[in-house]
Design an enzyme around this catalytic site. Structure first.
Site, mmCIF file in Angstrom:
data_model
loop_
_atom_site.group_PDB
_atom_site.id
_atom_site.type_symbol
_atom_site.label_atom_id
_atom_site.label_comp_id
_atom_site.label_asym_id
_atom_site.label_seq_id
_atom_site.Cartn_x
_atom_site.Cartn_y
_atom_site.Cartn_z
ATOM 1 C CB ALA B 127 -6.902 -6.988 -1.899
ATOM 2 N N GLY B 129 -6.927 -7.891 -6.671
ATOM 3 C CA GLY B 129 -6.025 -8.556 -7.612
ATOM 4 C C GLY B 129 -6.296 -8.270 -9.075
ATOM 5 C CB SER B 130 -8.586 -5.964 -10.901
ATOM 6 O OG SER B 130 -9.645 -6.235 -10.029
ATOM 7 C CE LYS B 131 -5.821 -0.251 -10.655
ATOM 8 N NZ LYS B 131 -6.952 -0.599 -9.752
ATOM 9 C CG ASP B 176 1.074 0.224 7.499
ATOM 10 O OD1 ASP B 176 1.191 0.814 6.406
ATOM 11 O OD2 ASP B 176 0.849 0.809 8.564
ATOM 12 C CG ASP B 192 -5.469 1.408 -7.551
ATOM 13 O OD1 ASP B 192 -5.715 2.449 -8.180
ATOM 14 O OD2 ASP B 192 -6.357 0.571 -7.248
ATOM 15 C CB CYS B 245 -11.458 4.943 -8.684
ATOM 16 S SG CYS B 245 -11.683 4.294 -7.041
#
Lengths: 152, 318
Positions: B127, B129-131, B176, B192, B245
């Site tokens: 979530a 969902g960009s990648k 999980d 990520d 990030c």
């Protein structure tokens, strides 16, 4: 949880969508249909991987509740193949509909359009599903997808 | 003042905690440029969704709206957009474009070759969902993409974005990650990882509020578990892309070094033409890392006018 819909049951769903919008069944050839909760039909590319306790498999394309109701996704993705039951609107009207206008009066001289589910199209792009009855289109865009657009 | 001018004025006076500078100043090549970039708001960027639209058509329509677009040399689907909010366009509504930070586009992009031929891919922390939508596009919507999101509430945005982008090859799961069932062997796994996000100051200045170096320690423990589980789910010869990030070595090099020391893994350097990547650190504070950590990549905000970021492409030995 979603369950694979057997071919015998998937056929009538596909036929209903194809018949309503005049699209070829060939569009569905490489996909499988799954039934989720509340009659939601999901479409996925055919692949033999095992889906384990999946929350969602593929893309929601329709809901079966007596009739077959096409989803916004179906209209947006396959709309370019539709040859009937498409109602063109202006960009101002499109903006209002996407923002949440619930009803919209269809113009009287609509060709190839009959009462029932329709695709609304702006600038050649089908963008949402509506339900036409007695010259009025009901906006079927889910509330979660309604938004204010500045540029249409 | 317009909202944009207000944002620029606020950014210019951004207080950067001393501890933050103490930690990162020794790691950057130019502290002044680093600080100046942190005080410059990030321009919006988007990616054309090739499953739904052509680049030329999007460029044409966005130009009609008055957008000033700059196409990224390192990724022809990516654009920096100024003059208008790309989220407020019909193209965004239709999933023809996806508004996404440039650095967030890197993990799928560096695995582009693997994704083109992959049958089975896992996006472990998917979530919003960009990648995931970018991964699906690079897979050409073929094969099977498992989009796992442990937080059920966040699967809603994931589901919405996959639908908007017209993705048919995705299955959303809600595990999980540490409980993800064994059995499937993925060709590519993306981790990520949840992180302190202290590289995202240009987008979210609040990331500096209450910033403490100790926060990275908490994330590091989780990140080690996630990278290990992601690696276990990978088939021999497969590729795992680990990213955060955060700029903290504790959340990046330390985590990848842990994997390299305990599992049959190697890091692959993945150059991106026209994009300035800095090699991973070979040592930091009391840590000396495995030499191949240099093949991981750090992205400093002032090098490419982006947020800060880190990624490593890791290969599982055959």
């Amino acid at each position: 949880m979603s369950e694979l819909i057997p071919q015998a049951e998937a056929g009538p769903i596909v036929e209903a969508l194809c018949e309503r919008f005049g699209v070829s069944g060939a569009l569905f050839e490489n996909y499988s249909l799954y039934m989720g909760s509340k009659g939601k039909v999901y479409m996925r590319n055919t692949h033999d991987s095992e889906a384990r306790n999946a929350a969602v498999i593929g893309l929601h394309i329709a809901t079966v509740a007596g009739a077959v109701k096409p989803s916004t996704n179906f209209v947006q993705i396959f709309g370019r193949h539709f040859c009937r039951n498409v109602i063109p609107v202006t960009s101002t009207e499109a903006r209002e509909l996407i923002a949440g206008l619930n009803e919209f009066p269809a113009t009287s001289a609509l060709e190839n359009v009959t009462d029932g589910y329709v695709a609304l199209s702006c600038d050649g792009q089908s963008f949402l599903c509506g339900f036409l009855k007695n010259g009025v289109v009901q906006n079927m865009l889910p509330k979660s997808r309604r938004r204010v657009l500045e540029f249409v | 003042m317009t909202p944009e001018q207000t944002e620029i004025a606020k950014a210019k006076t951004l207080e950067i905690p001393e501890l933050y500078l103490e930690r990162y100043a020794p790691l950057v090549d130019d502290v002044d440029k680093f600080v100046a970039s942190m005080r410059t708001p990030l321009a919006k960027a988007f990616r054309v969704n090739p499953l739904r639209a052509e680049v030329a058509d999007v460029q044409d329509r966005m130009a009609r709206y008055g957008a000033e677009l700059t196409q990224c040399q390192w990724y022809s689907d990516a654009f920096v957009c100024e003059g208008i909010d790309p989220n407020a366009t019909m193209q965004s509504f239709l999933g023809h474009i996806y508004v996404q930070e440039l650095t967030s586009m890197l993990p799928p992009l560096i695995a582009r070759d693997e994704l083109t031929s992959a049958d089975l891919v896992l996006d472990a922390c998917a979530a919003p969902g960009s990648k995931t939508t970018q991964i699906a596009a690079l897979m050409r919507d073929e094969g099977a993409l498992f989009a796992n999101e442990p937080n059920f509430g966040r699967t809603r945005s994931l589901k919405g974005n996959l639908a908007r982008c017209g993705i048919f090859n995705a299955t959303i799961t809600n595990y999980d990650l540490l409980q993800f069932p064994a059995g499937l062997q993925f060709d590519v796994v993306f981790v990520d990882a949840p992180c302190s996000a202290d590289g995202t100051v240009r987008k979210s200045p609040s990331a500096l509020r209450n910033w403490r170096p100790e926060r990275s320690l908490k994330y590091m423990n989780l990140q080690k578990q996630l990278i290990r589980k992601g690696f276990e789910l990978l088939r021999p010869g497969g590729a795992l892309v680990y990213s955060t990030c955060s700029l903290s070595p504790m959340e990046n090099e330390v985590v990848v070094d842990f994997l390299l020391r305990n599992f049959p893994a190697t890091v692959e350097w993945t150059p991106l033409p026209y994009f300035h990547l800095t090699p991973g650190l070979s040592e930091w504070e009391e840590h000396t890392f495995r030499p191949e950590i240099k093949r991981a990549a750090r992205i400093w905000p002032h090098h490419n006018d982006t947020n800060g970021f880190f990624f490593a492409k890791i290969r599982k030995s055959e």
